[in-house]
Design a protein around this motif. Structure first.
Motif, PDB file in Angstrom:
ATOM      1  N   TRP A  32       0.863  -1.189   0.000  1.00 61.95           N
ATOM      2  CA  TRP A  32       0.000   0.000   0.000  1.00 61.95           C
ATOM      3  C   TRP A  32       0.893   1.231   0.000  1.00 61.95           C
ATOM      4  O   TRP A  32       1.936   1.251   0.653  1.00 61.95           O
ATOM      5  CB  TRP A  32      -0.902   0.017   1.240  1.00 61.95           C
ATOM      6  CG  TRP A  32      -1.958  -1.033   1.208  1.00 61.95           C
ATOM      7  CD1 TRP A  32      -1.906  -2.273   1.790  1.00 61.95           C
ATOM      8  CD2 TRP A  32      -3.219  -0.959   0.547  1.00 61.95           C
ATOM      9  NE1 TRP A  32      -3.060  -2.964   1.534  1.00 61.95           N
ATOM     10  CE2 TRP A  32      -3.893  -2.182   0.767  1.00 61.95           C
ATOM     11  CE3 TRP A  32      -3.858   0.016  -0.210  1.00 61.95           C
ATOM     12  CZ2 TRP A  32      -5.161  -2.445   0.264  1.00 61.95           C
ATOM     13  CZ3 TRP A  32      -5.115  -0.241  -0.715  1.00 61.95           C
ATOM     14  CH2 TRP A  32      -5.761  -1.462  -0.470  1.00 61.95           C
ATOM     15  N   GLU A 111     -12.084  -1.064  -3.634  1.00 63.96           N
ATOM     16  CA  GLU A 111     -11.136  -2.127  -3.979  1.00 63.96           C
ATOM     17  C   GLU A 111      -9.696  -1.623  -3.946  1.00 63.96           C
ATOM     18  O   GLU A 111      -8.785  -2.355  -3.596  1.00 63.96           O
ATOM     19  CB  GLU A 111     -11.430  -2.667  -5.386  1.00 63.96           C
ATOM     20  CG  GLU A 111     -12.684  -3.498  -5.486  1.00 63.96           C
ATOM     21  CD  GLU A 111     -12.513  -4.877  -4.905  1.00 63.96           C
ATOM     22  OE1 GLU A 111     -11.436  -5.479  -5.059  1.00 63.96           O
ATOM     23  OE2 GLU A 111     -13.480  -5.349  -4.273  1.00 63.96           O
ATOM     24  N   SER A 112      -9.515  -0.367  -4.311  1.00 66.73           N
ATOM     25  CA  SER A 112      -8.161   0.159  -4.470  1.00 66.73           C
ATOM     26  C   SER A 112      -7.764   1.203  -3.419  1.00 66.73           C
ATOM     27  O   SER A 112      -6.725   1.831  -3.541  1.00 66.73           O
ATOM     28  CB  SER A 112      -8.019   0.774  -5.859  1.00 66.73           C
ATOM     29  OG  SER A 112      -8.969   1.804  -6.025  1.00 66.73           O
ATOM     30  N   GLY A 134      -3.298   3.637  -1.440  1.00 66.17           N
ATOM     31  CA  GLY A 134      -3.705   3.014  -2.684  1.00 66.17           C
ATOM     32  C   GLY A 134      -2.698   1.978  -3.124  1.00 66.17           C
ATOM     33  O   GLY A 134      -1.596   1.885  -2.593  1.00 66.17           O
ATOM     34  N   LYS A 135      -3.083   1.214  -4.124  1.00 68.25           N
ATOM     35  CA  LYS A 135      -2.206   0.178  -4.679  1.00 68.25           C
ATOM     36  C   LYS A 135      -1.220   0.764  -5.685  1.00 68.25           C
ATOM     37  O   LYS A 135      -0.191   0.177  -5.952  1.00 68.25           O
ATOM     38  CB  LYS A 135      -3.035  -0.928  -5.348  1.00 68.25           C
ATOM     39  CG  LYS A 135      -3.857  -1.734  -4.373  1.00 68.25           C
ATOM     40  CD  LYS A 135      -2.957  -2.567  -3.511  1.00 68.25           C
ATOM     41  CE  LYS A 135      -3.730  -3.541  -2.665  1.00 68.25           C
ATOM     42  NZ  LYS A 135      -2.829  -4.396  -1.898  1.00 68.25           N
ATOM     43  N   LEU A 139      -5.700   7.803  -7.198  1.00 68.42           N
ATOM     44  CA  LEU A 139      -7.015   7.307  -6.801  1.00 68.42           C
ATOM     45  C   LEU A 139      -8.063   7.836  -7.769  1.00 68.42           C
ATOM     46  O   LEU A 139      -7.842   8.855  -8.426  1.00 68.42           O
ATOM     47  CB  LEU A 139      -7.361   7.780  -5.380  1.00 68.42           C
ATOM     48  CG  LEU A 139      -6.462   7.306  -4.250  1.00 68.42           C
ATOM     49  CD1 LEU A 139      -6.817   8.032  -2.956  1.00 68.42           C
ATOM     50  CD2 LEU A 139      -6.565   5.805  -4.071  1.00 68.42           C
ATOM     51  N   ASP A 143     -13.019   8.132  -5.082  1.00 66.07           N
ATOM     52  CA  ASP A 143     -12.272   7.834  -3.861  1.00 66.07           C
ATOM     53  C   ASP A 143     -11.744   9.106  -3.206  1.00 66.07           C
ATOM     54  O   ASP A 143     -11.774   9.257  -1.988  1.00 66.07           O
ATOM     55  CB  ASP A 143     -11.114   6.876  -4.139  1.00 66.07           C
ATOM     56  CG  ASP A 143     -11.571   5.436  -4.319  1.00 66.07           C
ATOM     57  OD1 ASP A 143     -12.724   5.118  -3.955  1.00 66.07           O
ATOM     58  OD2 ASP A 143     -10.770   4.626  -4.823  1.00 66.07           O
TER      59      ASP A 143
END
Length: 172
Positions: A32, A111-112, A134-135, A139, A143
């Motif tokens: 993350w 999800e992210s 976030g991944k 974003l 989000d």
């Protein structure tokens, strides 16, 4: 009769406004990255501030009874990698000794995106801080809007939001 009805109605309203459920281990564990960070005391997250934190990894331990948190702390141009372990306390709140005494909660927004919601007591003052994780390095607009709303609910003004994705120069 009206009093009984109003009491029932208020009870239902408060029951619906519970704290968010704790995310599952599979939703937490992994890489993350700090996309945004905000605090009611902005100097704590500004360049050189003690809570300017760039997340790298979260990991559930013992069915999420413990949470391993790997971050870079920055002091202007230097990055220091640390890993700390938070212990689950009441509800879905974790406690950790990090730059003072901190309580934190993870909120899965999408999800992210996870929001790392923290309160830090440095011995003198409590600072409310949030980190939009976030991944990747950005974003969705939806989000971002949710993150701003969460900060407003916590009394953190939008002008106190820092873009961590643009200022993170620590190793990936």
């Amino acid at each position: 009769m009206k009093a009984v009805f109003l009491t029932l109605l208020l009870g239902l309203v408060f029951a619906v406004q519970e704290a968010p459920a704790r995310p599952e281990a599979s939703e937490i564990t992994g890489e993350w990255y700090t996309i945004y960070m905000a605090a009611d005391n902005k100097e704590k997250i500004e360049e050189g501030g003690p809570l300017r934190t760039y997340f790298r990894r979260l990991e559930c331990i013992d069915n999420c009874e413990k949470l391993s948190i790997t971050v870079f702390l920055t002091n202007y141009d230097s990055c220091t990698l640390i890993t700390a372990v938070a212990q689950l306390a009441e509800g879905n709140v974790y406690r950790i000794h990090f730059m003072g005494e901190s309580s934190l909660q993870l909120i899965r927004v999408s999800e992210s995106m996870l929001v790392f919601d923290a309160e830090n007591f440095d011995g003198e003052k409590i600072t409310k801080a949030t980190y939009a994780l976030g991944k990747g390095d950005s974003l969705s607009q939806e989000d971002i809007q949710k993150y701003e709303e969460m900060n407003n609910e916590r009394g953190i003004p939008n002008e106190n939001i820092e873009n961590g994705a643009q200022t993170d120069n620590c190793p990936k």
